[in-house]
Scaffold this motif. Structure first.
Motif, short mmCIF file in Angstrom:
data_model
loop_
_atom_site.label_atom_id
_atom_site.label_comp_id
_atom_site.label_asym_id
_atom_site.label_seq_id
_atom_site.Cartn_x
_atom_site.Cartn_y
_atom_site.Cartn_z
N LYS A 110 4.19 5.96 -5.35
CA LYS A 110 4.07 6.08 -6.82
C LYS A 110 3.16 7.26 -7.17
N LYS A 111 2.04 7.34 -6.46
CA LYS A 111 1.10 8.42 -6.77
C LYS A 111 1.75 9.79 -6.46
N LYS A 152 2.15 2.13 -3.33
CA LYS A 152 1.15 2.83 -4.17
C LYS A 152 1.13 4.32 -3.84
N GLN A 173 0.84 -1.20 0.00
CA GLN A 173 0.00 0.00 0.00
C GLN A 173 0.88 1.26 0.00
#
Ligand SMILES: Cc1ncc(C[n+]2csc(CCOP(=O)(O)OP(=O)(O)O)c2C)c(N)n1
Ligand code: SF4
Length: 250
Positions: A192-193, A189, A186
């Protein structure tokens, strides 16, 4: 035999020299993977201050700049403004960004600097011997609070991502942890965002990550993970704390 997993190209070949069980290395790996997957290694400049977090400049395969304690975001601001096509991120401990560097943390978010900041929260000043930090938990024993943090004297812990999320220039704020495989994935993610938000030029992106310091917590690596789960996660809410309208489309 076919090699199925290896060191991401976003990291150098140098072996980590953190203490056994320290999760700085896991977070490094996630950032290295994200840089490789986004194809941005050659175009990224990292900035690290002092502290164990400051060792990071040896381990990432992108360009890296060292800054004074607490000043990584000021240095990153200057780099980004002069080289706007570069992706610029800071990698900072909680003692760094939530104590000596607090003013920068607030003002880069208020100004919406188009950089990404990563805060590694292990609830103490790690490198200097485990002193109480603004993030130290209520009642937590540290080398400078041997009877436990007394909130009547020292106040409640600062939850920096929540504070940053209130500022208009911060368009993406997330809080992750690297205590379990699920939380590690998580957190990747979120990272990355955060980089994608910067690629799109949308504003300031911030990821706070709960991390262990077995040496200064005087716990084994396994017990440190359990301690983080039992004590830090109830205090520091995990999740995406702010996703501005312009980021929702990503
Ligand atoms: C201006 C200044 N003040 C104090 C120090 C001493 N110092 C070095 S590292 C550090 C703490 C770092 O703690 P943190 O940011 O939480 O990172 P960690 O070591 O836990 O990764 C301090 C206070 C310094 N180098 N420079
Ligand atoms: S002192 Fe703490 S933060 Fe620093 S490397 Fe060791 S375990 Fe990690």
């Amino acid at each position: 035999m076919q090699k199925v997993i290896g060191r991401p190209t976003g990291l150098t070949e140098l072996p980590f020299h953190y203490c056994p069980g320290c999760t700085h290395g896991i977070i490094h790996r996630l950032i290295g993977e994200v840089m490789a997957e986004l194809g941005i290694i050659e175009n990224t400049i990292g900035v690290a201050p002092v502290g164990c977090a400051g060792f990071s400049l040896d381990f990432f395969a992108c360009d890296f700049v060292g800054a004074a304690h607490g000043r990584a975001q000021a240095v990153a601001t200057g780099i980004k403004r002069s080289l706007p096509d570069k992706l610029v991120f800071t990698y900072q401990g909680d003692g760094d960004i939530a104590a000596i560097g607090t003013s920068h943390a607030i003002h880069v978010a208020a100004r919406g600097e188009k950089i990404t900041s990563i805060m590694v929260n292990n609830a103490v000043f790690g490198m200097t011997g485990g002193q109480m930090a603004p993030t130290t938990l209520p009642g937590m024993k540290t080398t400078t609070s041997p009877y436990g943090r007394d909130c009547a004297v020292f106040g409640q812990p600062i939850d920096l991502p929540k504070t940053v999320a209130t500022l208009s220039g911060a368009v993406y704020v997330a809080a992750g942890s690297v205590d379990t495989p699920k939380n590690i994935l998580q957190t990747k993610k979120y990272l990355k965002k955060a980089f994608q938000v910067q690629q799109m030029g949308l504003g300031f992106s911030f990821v706070s990550i709960l991390s262990t310091c077995p040496t200064n917590w005087a716990l084994s690596p396994v017990d440190s993970l359990k301690w983080l789960q039992d004590n830090m996660i109830p205090v520091y809410e995990l999740g995406e704390l702010k996703v501005a309208e312009e980021v929702k489309a990503l």
